[in-house]
Design a protein around this motif. Structure first.
Motif, PDB file in Angstrom:
ATOM      1  N   LEU A 221       0.758  -1.146   0.024  1.00 18.48           N
ATOM      2  CA  LEU A 221       0.105  -0.122   0.134  1.00 18.48           C
ATOM      3  C   LEU A 221       0.949   1.305   0.140  1.00 18.48           C
ATOM      4  O   LEU A 221       0.546   2.170  -0.769  1.00 18.48           O
ATOM      5  CB  LEU A 221      -0.920  -0.160   1.440  1.00 18.48           C
ATOM      6  N   PHE A 222       1.946   1.372   0.887  1.00 21.78           N
ATOM      7  CA  PHE A 222       2.949   2.445   0.919  1.00 21.78           C
ATOM      8  C   PHE A 222       3.560   2.550  -0.662  1.00 21.78           C
ATOM      9  O   PHE A 222       3.567   3.718  -1.047  1.00 21.78           O
ATOM     10  CB  PHE A 222       4.035   1.865   1.725  1.00 21.78           C
ATOM     11  N   TRP A 223       3.928   1.647  -1.254  1.00 17.35           N
ATOM     12  CA  TRP A 223       4.334   1.761  -2.745  1.00 17.35           C
ATOM     13  C   TRP A 223       3.568   2.209  -3.596  1.00 17.35           C
ATOM     14  O   TRP A 223       3.631   3.123  -4.547  1.00 17.35           O
ATOM     15  CB  TRP A 223       4.829   0.233  -3.021  1.00 17.35           C
ATOM     16  N   TRP A 229       1.766   9.171  -6.036  1.00 13.27           N
ATOM     17  CA  TRP A 229       2.000  10.593  -5.523  1.00 13.27           C
ATOM     18  C   TRP A 229       3.113  11.236  -6.464  1.00 13.27           C
ATOM     19  O   TRP A 229       3.089  12.638  -6.905  1.00 13.27           O
ATOM     20  CB  TRP A 229       2.719  10.862  -4.144  1.00 13.27           C
ATOM     21  N   LEU A 230       4.077  10.261  -6.737  1.00 16.87           N
ATOM     22  CA  LEU A 230       5.171  10.747  -7.605  1.00 16.87           C
ATOM     23  C   LEU A 230       4.428  11.111  -9.207  1.00 16.87           C
ATOM     24  O   LEU A 230       5.035  12.093  -9.688  1.00 16.87           O
ATOM     25  CB  LEU A 230       6.268   9.680  -7.726  1.00 16.87           C
ATOM     26  N   ILE A 231       3.786  10.338  -9.278  1.00 16.40           N
ATOM     27  CA  ILE A 231       3.082  10.660 -10.685  1.00 16.40           C
ATOM     28  C   ILE A 231       2.300  12.015 -10.845  1.00 16.40           C
ATOM     29  O   ILE A 231       2.386  12.846 -11.798  1.00 16.40           O
ATOM     30  CB  ILE A 231       2.362   9.158 -11.326  1.00 16.40           C
ATOM     31  N   PHE A 232       1.655  12.133  -9.954  1.00 14.67           N
ATOM     32  CA  PHE A 232       0.785  13.424  -9.643  1.00 14.67           C
ATOM     33  C   PHE A 232       1.784  14.555  -9.636  1.00 14.67           C
ATOM     34  O   PHE A 232       1.709  15.615 -10.357  1.00 14.67           O
ATOM     35  CB  PHE A 232      -0.109  13.220  -8.542  1.00 14.67           C
TER      36      PHE A 232
END
Length: 236
Positions: A221-223, A229-232
């Protein structure tokens, strides 16, 4: 115009320690938007260093010279200080404090449910154990009548899911699912052994498996959250 070049039209004795009007446009160039989107460390540190280097090389030393400090210089100094204070230190400290507070709250609740809850008091003094894998899980599914958060199967997984989620956030050495599963396994083994030792629960190898599975799912879930978040952030 390059930084530090002096306007020869002014008094040369007064321009040695002062930022001239003609030098200001070089400092006024905007910081690239990509730097501002980088978050805390890299972009903000470059922004702070840009202003800091300019001020150190061109600023008026208070108390020297015959003219008062340039108001523009004081304004830029304030911007540099704000970048340093607002973006670097407090945010990182607040984020770390919040993560540790959430983890300690979760861990305290977990210890209460595993050792001090009403159910643990009702079974206190009993000695029970199961060393056969999947015996308890098989019995659960043979009498299955629906999933609930309090049943042994779902409860043991959900109980350790936050543990696997918080591990890579608080401790960077936990950077793979194998390490997260290993930590969850050792924590579950300690809990099961302590419950059996203090006679507040049974030592069940199936609980050990389900707790370890919960830790692995928490890391997954963390991954997923991190990749999203990185894509956003890249698109933003």
């Amino acid at each position: 115009m390059e930084l530090g070049r002096r306007d020869r039209s002014l008094d040369p004795h007064r321009t040695k320690r002062y930022v001239t009007i003609s030098a200001m446009p070089a400092l006024a160039r905007p910081v690239h938007s990509k730097d501002l989107r980088l978050g805390a460390e890299a972009g903000c540190q470059r922004t702070y260093s840009h202003y800091k280097n300019f001020i150190i090389s061109n600023a008026t030393k208070t108390g020297q010279g015959t003219c008062p400090p340039d108001p523009r210089q004081l304004f830029l100094r304030s911007i540099a200080i704000c970048h340093k204070i607002w973006y670097l230190y407090p945010i990182m400290k607040i984020k770390t404090f919040l993560f540790y507070s959430c983890f300690l709250s979760y861990f305290s609740l977990l210890l209460y449910l595993l050792f001090f809850s009403g159910y643990r008091q009702s079974v206190e003094g009993e000695i029970a154990y199961n060393l056969v894998p999947f015996r308890t899980i098989g019995a659960y599914f043979r009498s299955f009548d629906g999933f609930t958060l309090t049943d042994p199967f779902i409860g043991n997984i959900v109980a350790f899911l936050p543990f696997g989620f918080f591990l890579p956030i608080l401790w960077r050495m936990v950077d793979s699912v194998y390490k997260a599963v290993l930590w969850a396994f050792f924590l579950s083994l300690s809990v099961e052994g302590s419950q059996f030792l203090f006679r507040v629960g049974a030592f069940d190898v199936d609980d050990l498996l389900l707790n370890t599975l919960g830790g692995g799912l928490g890391f997954g879930l963390f991954w997923i959250v991190r990749k999203t978040w990185l894509i956003f952030k890249a698109k933003w």
